[in-house]
Design a protein around this motif. Structure first.
Motif, PDB file in Angstrom:
ATOM      1  N   SER A   1     -23.485 -10.305  14.017  1.00  0.00           N
ATOM      2  CA  SER A   1     -22.411  -9.817  14.886  1.00  0.00           C
ATOM      3  C   SER A   1     -21.069 -10.026  14.213  1.00  0.00           C
ATOM      4  N   GLY A   2     -20.157  -9.067  14.386  1.00  0.00           N
ATOM      5  CA  GLY A   2     -18.850  -9.241  13.766  1.00  0.00           C
ATOM      6  C   GLY A   2     -17.903  -8.108  14.076  1.00  0.00           C
ATOM      7  N   GLY A   3     -16.807  -8.090  13.332  1.00  0.00           N
ATOM      8  CA  GLY A   3     -15.806  -7.046  13.507  1.00  0.00           C
ATOM      9  C   GLY A   3     -15.017  -6.865  12.233  1.00  0.00           C
ATOM     10  N   SER A   4     -14.533  -5.640  12.027  1.00  0.00           N
ATOM     11  CA  SER A   4     -13.805  -5.318  10.804  1.00  0.00           C
ATOM     12  C   SER A   4     -12.690  -4.330  11.107  1.00  0.00           C
ATOM     13  N   GLU A   5     -11.586  -4.476  10.397  1.00  0.00           N
ATOM     14  CA  GLU A   5     -10.466  -3.552  10.581  1.00  0.00           C
ATOM     15  C   GLU A   5      -9.635  -3.475   9.303  1.00  0.00           C
ATOM     16  N   ALA A   6      -9.148  -2.271   9.002  1.00  0.00           N
ATOM     17  CA  ALA A   6      -8.254  -2.056   7.853  1.00  0.00           C
ATOM     18  C   ALA A   6      -7.142  -1.102   8.290  1.00  0.00           C
ATOM     19  N   PRO A   7      -6.198  -1.585   9.096  1.00  0.00           N
ATOM     20  CA  PRO A   7      -5.202  -0.704   9.714  1.00  0.00           C
ATOM     21  C   PRO A   7      -3.846  -0.676   9.032  1.00  0.00           C
ATOM     22  N   ILE A   8      -3.728  -1.256   7.838  1.00  0.00           N
ATOM     23  CA  ILE A   8      -2.401  -1.323   7.223  1.00  0.00           C
ATOM     24  C   ILE A   8      -2.130  -0.032   6.455  1.00  0.00           C
ATOM     25  N   ASN A   9      -1.640   0.953   7.179  1.00  0.00           N
ATOM     26  CA  ASN A   9      -1.286   2.252   6.611  1.00  0.00           C
ATOM     27  C   ASN A   9      -0.080   2.802   7.371  1.00  0.00           C
ATOM     28  N   GLN A  10       0.429   3.945   6.919  1.00  0.00           N
ATOM     29  CA  GLN A  10       1.648   4.496   7.506  1.00  0.00           C
ATOM     30  C   GLN A  10       1.483   4.843   8.990  1.00  0.00           C
ATOM     31  N   SER A  11       0.349   5.440   9.338  1.00  0.00           N
ATOM     32  CA  SER A  11       0.140   5.850  10.726  1.00  0.00           C
ATOM     33  C   SER A  11       0.119   4.659  11.669  1.00  0.00           C
TER      34      SER A  11
ATOM     35  N   ARG B   1       0.802  -1.237   0.000  1.00  0.00           N
ATOM     36  CA  ARG B   1       0.000   0.000   0.000  1.00  0.00           C
ATOM     37  C   ARG B   1       0.828   1.277   0.000  1.00  0.00           C
ATOM     38  N   PHE B   2       2.026   1.212   0.543  1.00  0.00           N
ATOM     39  CA  PHE B   2       2.845   2.417   0.654  1.00  0.00           C
ATOM     40  C   PHE B   2       4.319   2.030   0.722  1.00  0.00           C
TER      41      PHE B   2
ATOM     42  N   PHE C   1      -9.340   4.362   9.650  1.00  0.00           N
ATOM     43  CA  PHE C   1      -7.972   4.856   9.836  1.00  0.00           C
ATOM     44  C   PHE C   1      -7.363   5.286   8.502  1.00  0.00           C
ATOM     45  N   GLU C   2      -7.617   4.507   7.455  1.00  0.00           N
ATOM     46  CA  GLU C   2      -7.052   4.812   6.142  1.00  0.00           C
ATOM     47  C   GLU C   2      -7.568   6.155   5.624  1.00  0.00           C
ATOM     48  N   THR C   3      -8.878   6.382   5.757  1.00  0.00           N
ATOM     49  CA  THR C   3      -9.468   7.650   5.327  1.00  0.00           C
ATOM     50  C   THR C   3      -8.931   8.812   6.143  1.00  0.00           C
ATOM     51  N   MET C   4      -8.841   8.612   7.448  1.00  0.00           N
ATOM     52  CA  MET C   4      -8.358   9.688   8.317  1.00  0.00           C
ATOM     53  C   MET C   4      -6.943  10.116   7.925  1.00  0.00           C
ATOM     54  N   GLU C   5      -6.062   9.146   7.730  1.00  0.00           N
ATOM     55  CA  GLU C   5      -4.688   9.467   7.345  1.00  0.00           C
ATOM     56  C   GLU C   5      -4.648  10.179   5.995  1.00  0.00           C
ATOM     57  N   LYS C   6      -5.327   9.635   5.011  1.00  0.00           N
ATOM     58  CA  LYS C   6      -5.303  10.178   3.658  1.00  0.00           C
ATOM     59  C   LYS C   6      -5.827  11.610   3.613  1.00  0.00           C
TER      60      LYS C   6
ATOM     61  N   VAL D   1       1.318   1.450  11.126  1.00  0.00           N
ATOM     62  CA  VAL D   1       2.612   0.767  11.190  1.00  0.00           C
ATOM     63  C   VAL D   1       3.621   1.606  11.969  1.00  0.00           C
ATOM     64  N   GLY D   2       3.648   2.907  11.689  1.00  0.00           N
ATOM     65  CA  GLY D   2       4.564   3.788  12.407  1.00  0.00           C
ATOM     66  C   GLY D   2       4.276   3.846  13.892  1.00  0.00           C
ATOM     67  N   GLY D   3       2.986   3.908  14.241  1.00  0.00           N
ATOM     68  CA  GLY D   3       2.605   3.983  15.648  1.00  0.00           C
ATOM     69  C   GLY D   3       2.937   2.717  16.408  1.00  0.00           C
ATOM     70  N   PHE D   4       2.607   1.577  15.818  1.00  0.00           N
ATOM     71  CA  PHE D   4       2.915   0.309  16.492  1.00  0.00           C
ATOM     72  C   PHE D   4       4.420   0.045  16.533  1.00  0.00           C
ATOM     73  N   ASN D   5       5.145   0.497  15.501  1.00  0.00           N
ATOM     74  CA  ASN D   5       6.613   0.397  15.548  1.00  0.00           C
ATOM     75  C   ASN D   5       7.168   1.214  16.702  1.00  0.00           C
ATOM     76  N   ALA D   6       6.624   2.417  16.898  1.00  0.00           N
ATOM     77  CA  ALA D   6       7.110   3.272  17.984  1.00  0.00           C
ATOM     78  C   ALA D   6       6.890   2.627  19.345  1.00  0.00           C
TER      79      ALA D   6
END
Length: 415
Positions: free
Chosen positions: A187-197, A38-39, A110-115, A199-204
């Motif tokens: 019932s369920g759950g969804s996530e799409a967190p693979i973006n710069q913010s 993605r990036f 998260f993807e929309t917020m970053e973009k 990865v960078g945040g979890f790396n930190a």
């Protein structure tokens, strides 16, 4: 109290874009890890993740609609619709006032917020946001869109408890139906967190694996050389239904939900309690509500993120609760294949646990070769290959930042 069963499943995951492929690849021990597409990851400590493969939004949505939906919402709607179809729900013949949606996300758009924030910062001479910015980022989008699409006017909510979000939601769905407040809940759950913010945040935080040279085997729960979790994305959905409603519809039944536990570590905002106090209490409560003894549990789908303290504390909680019965309980960490879907992880792992009960197959933990000495040797961790075993009762564990702990107990349906 009414009995509650699972009658439909839907999934889009890094190892399968539908439930059948997801389950088959789990059993075959397929790794979903690959280089991030993605990036540009040049400046990041981690350059791999578990992305959805061969995904094109236009295969599911028209162009206009897809532009209004963040990726996490798209994934949730795809999984939700598959579960509805799998359950053979005909909303024209059902009382939709008593059908609800409880669908979670730990982070949301998260993807929309970053973009959009990046675009805003680049255009200071004419700063403005996309008109769909707010409606794309809010975490309750999937619950809202599914109810609107299908005219479902029952309970509609989005529990957010970090990585335990969708397990929390599943327990809430179980409770609503058990108490007679609804007949059917998606019932369920969804996530799409693979973006710069992300990865960078979890790396930190030093939470992600940085094993870039061996990314296919980087997620290795309980292993002595584990160095963090691998980020994943996707969604899972389950149709939760009263037994009375399911029998009236002549629906197929995958499994019964017989208990759930929600507790807190009350210890640290990110670290689990060293002794797994919250995890222990959540599992204990699920068994208490299910009116079973520890020696009746056959399988545990562990949270098992492949982080140092987390895997150890969960193993201690399991050891404390099951003690002399551990050799009779198979344990697997399916994040070794899917990565960690954060708020979506509880849903896809509940599907895996449900299918273990339904099919009597235990998915493996891959990549793990040398068990950490801090992990009890009494644990029967299913390594490398799937195993066949009668599964009458199984637990699915999910824990999240903030100390949130959730465990749900599935039971083989026997009429």
């Amino acid at each position: 109290m009414r009995r509650v069963v699972i009658t439909g499943l839907g999934a889009i995951t890094p190892i399968g874009n539908n439930t059948k492929d997801y389950w088959n690849n789990l059993l075959d021990g397929v790794s979903g890890a690959d280089k991030i597409s993605r990036f540009d990851t040049t400046q990041f400590k981690t350059n791999f993740a578990c992305e959805i493969k061969n995904y094109d939004a236009l295969n599911y949505f028209d162009r206009k609609e897809s532009r209004k939906l963040d990726r996490f919402t798209q994934y949730g709607l795809i999984a939700g619709d598959e579960a509805i179809k799998d359950a053979n729900l005909n909303f024209d013949t059902l009382d939709t006032d008593r059908i609800g949606v409880i669908f979670s996300s730990g982070i949301g758009g998260f993807e929309t917020m970053e973009k959009d924030i990046i675009e805003f910062s680049k255009n200071q001479n004419n700063p403005r946001f996309n008109p769909f910015f707010i409606t794309k980022i809010i975490a309750n989008n999937v619950a809202g869109y599914l109810s609107i699409k299908h005219g479902l006017r029952g309970v509609n909510t989005c529990p957010v408890t970090a990585c335990s979000s969708s397990t929390t939601g599943l327990i809430q769905a179980f409770n609503y139906i058990k108490w007679g407040k609804a007949d059917i809940i998606i019932s369920g759950g969804s996530e799409a967190p693979i973006n710069q913010s992300s990865v960078g945040g979890f790396n930190a935080m030093k939470a992600l694996s940085t094993n870039n040279e061996n990314y296919k085997t980087a997620s290795k729960p309980f292993d002595n050389s584990r160095d963090g979790f691998v980020l994943g994305e996707g969604a899972g959905a389950l149709v939760v239904e009263s037994l009375e409603s399911a029998l009236k519809r002549n629906a197929k039944i995958y499994a019964e939900i017989s208990g759930g536990g929600e507790t807190a570590d009350a210890y640290h905002i990110t670290n689990t309690h060293p002794e797994g106090k919250g995890a222990y209490l959540a599992m204990k409560e699920a068994l208490r509500e299910g009116i079973i003894m520890p020696n009746q549990v056959n399988y545990i789908n562990a949270h098992a993120t492949s982080t140092g303290p987390g895997d150890v504390s969960e193993s201690k909680a399991i050891k404390r609760l099951f003690n002399d019965n551990l050799k009779n309980i198979s344990i697997s960490g399916t994040k070794s294949m899917t990565g960690h879907l954060l708020g979506g992880t509880g849903a896809i792992e509940a599907i895996a646990t449900c299918l273990s009960v339904h099919t009597n197959w235990i998915p493996p933990t891959i990549n793990t070769t040398v068990i950490d000495k801090a992990i009890s040797s009494d644990l029967d961790i299913t390594l490398g290959k799937k195993t066949s075993k009668t599964v009458d009762y199984a637990l699915s564990n999910t824990f999240g930042f903030g100390g949130h702990c959730a465990a749900v107990l599935f039971k083989k349906y026997k009429g």
